[in-house]
Design a protein around this motif. Structure first.
Motif, mmCIF file in Angstrom:
data_model
loop_
_atom_site.group_PDB
_atom_site.id
_atom_site.type_symbol
_atom_site.label_atom_id
_atom_site.label_comp_id
_atom_site.label_asym_id
_atom_site.label_seq_id
_atom_site.Cartn_x
_atom_site.Cartn_y
_atom_site.Cartn_z
ATOM 1 N N HIS A 52 1.437 7.420 -6.265
ATOM 2 C CA HIS A 52 0.430 8.468 -6.417
ATOM 3 C C HIS A 52 1.048 9.831 -6.078
ATOM 4 C CE1 HIS A 52 -3.368 10.544 -6.492
ATOM 5 N NE2 HIS A 52 -3.200 10.925 -5.234
ATOM 6 N N LEU A 53 1.799 9.895 -5.006
ATOM 7 C CA LEU A 53 2.468 11.137 -4.618
ATOM 8 C C LEU A 53 3.417 11.599 -5.727
ATOM 9 C CD1 LEU A 53 3.284 13.351 -2.594
ATOM 10 C CD2 LEU A 53 4.852 11.693 -1.556
ATOM 11 N N ASP A 111 2.159 1.929 -3.486
ATOM 12 C CA ASP A 111 1.104 2.501 -4.334
ATOM 13 C C ASP A 111 0.862 3.972 -3.989
ATOM 14 O OD1 ASP A 111 0.785 0.084 -5.637
ATOM 15 O OD2 ASP A 111 -0.988 -0.510 -4.472
ATOM 16 N N GLN A 112 0.843 4.287 -2.704
ATOM 17 C CA GLN A 112 0.624 5.673 -2.281
ATOM 18 C C GLN A 112 1.811 6.557 -2.667
ATOM 19 O OE1 GLN A 112 -0.145 4.839 1.844
ATOM 20 N NE2 GLN A 112 -2.364 4.888 1.546
ATOM 21 N N TYR A 113 3.030 6.026 -2.574
ATOM 22 C CA TYR A 113 4.215 6.762 -3.004
ATOM 23 C C TYR A 113 4.111 7.088 -4.495
ATOM 24 C CZ TYR A 113 8.962 7.731 -4.504
ATOM 25 O OH TYR A 113 10.057 8.325 -5.075
ATOM 26 N N SER A 150 -2.246 15.977 0.194
ATOM 27 C CA SER A 150 -3.186 14.901 0.505
ATOM 28 C C SER A 150 -2.526 13.528 0.346
ATOM 29 C CB SER A 150 -4.403 15.025 -0.415
ATOM 30 O OG SER A 150 -5.285 13.973 -0.208
ATOM 31 N N ALA A 151 -1.777 13.349 -0.738
ATOM 32 C CA ALA A 151 -1.108 12.069 -0.989
ATOM 33 C C ALA A 151 -0.046 11.787 0.072
ATOM 34 C CB ALA A 151 -0.486 12.075 -2.383
ATOM 35 N N THR A 193 0.121 5.282 6.357
ATOM 36 C CA THR A 193 0.489 3.886 6.091
ATOM 37 C C THR A 193 1.892 3.594 6.608
ATOM 38 O OG1 THR A 193 -0.944 3.829 4.159
ATOM 39 C CG2 THR A 193 0.776 2.139 4.285
ATOM 40 N N LEU A 252 0.830 -1.199 0.000
ATOM 41 C CA LEU A 252 0.000 0.000 0.000
ATOM 42 C C LEU A 252 0.870 1.256 0.000
ATOM 43 C CD1 LEU A 252 -2.771 1.344 0.107
ATOM 44 C CD2 LEU A 252 -2.728 1.059 2.613
ATOM 45 N N ALA A 253 1.936 1.264 0.790
ATOM 46 C CA ALA A 253 2.839 2.420 0.846
ATOM 47 C C ALA A 253 3.460 2.683 -0.520
ATOM 48 C CB ALA A 253 3.927 2.205 1.899
ATOM 49 N N GLU A 281 -1.768 10.603 3.299
ATOM 50 C CA GLU A 281 -2.153 9.193 3.213
ATOM 51 C C GLU A 281 -0.936 8.289 3.390
ATOM 52 O OE1 GLU A 281 -4.428 7.994 -0.204
ATOM 53 O OE2 GLU A 281 -5.708 9.771 -0.073
ATOM 54 N N LEU A 282 0.164 8.649 2.724
ATOM 55 C CA LEU A 282 1.387 7.862 2.811
ATOM 56 C C LEU A 282 1.910 7.816 4.241
ATOM 57 C CD1 LEU A 282 3.669 6.248 1.500
ATOM 58 C CD2 LEU A 282 4.747 8.441 0.892
#
Length: 178
Positions: free
Chosen positions: A59-60, A55-57, A74-75, A82, A52-53, A78-79
């Motif tokens: 996105h960032l 995927d969030q990275y 925001s990204a 996680t 998940l981290a 979220e990161l």
């Protein structure tokens, strides 16, 4: 003396710019009839929070490519939520939280440099179930000091410059299942 410095500076900038306008070719291409499509094989990490981290990275990184500081906040938030669940990622969590608190795109990108180095180290130690991630590098980032980031494909999309120098960089390393 001034003219020599001016010519040398111009030469450096032209050389750096032209070296950063090259694009990388995708690692895998599938031909369908008369067209070719670049394929990204998604990576899967064995640890759910690490997966998940990552995927969030990504996105960032992608919102930084778009030069959107609000979405980057925001990204990063979220990161950080996680990363706090992953043992040994305290410094990365702190950096992501700091980035989430920053409104300046320039400062976000500076923090992203350090965050990326931390996460590259973390993901190199992670257990990969399938796929690959790519360590990419732009020599022009951070006022010529350079900057690394992770991507799920070999195509360069530079988070440090966005549209200004979208394809500046190169793949330095591939991280895959051991």
């Amino acid at each position: 003396m001034y003219k020599i410095k001016l010519v040398a500076s111009a030469f450096f900038l032209i050389t750096a710019y032209t070296s950063c306008t090259q694009t990388q070719k995708p690692t895998e291409v599938i031909a369908t009839d008369s067209t070719s499509v670049a394929v990204t094989v998604p990576i899967e990490l064995k640890d759910v929070n690490s997966d998940l981290a990552y995927d969030q990275y990504l996105h960032l990184k992608n919102v930084l490519v778009l030069s959107d500081s609000t979405q980057a906040q925001s990204a990063a938030k979220e990161l950080s939520g996680t990363l706090v669940k992953i043992s040994g990622s305290e410094n990365s969590t702190k950096l992501a939280y700091e980035m989430a608190s920053e409104v300046s795109l320039s400062k976000q990108r500076t923090i992203f440099t350090t965050l990326s180095v931390e996460l590259i180290t973390m993901f190199k130690k992670a257990e990969i179930a399938s796929g690959s991630m790519f360590v990419q590098y732009c020599p022009m980032a951070n006022d010529g000091e350079g900057g690394y980031w992770l991507a799920s494909e070999t195509e360069i999309r530079n988070p440090y410059y966005g549209d200004e120098m979208l394809n500046c960089g190169e793949v330095k390393e591939t991280i895959s299942k051991k």
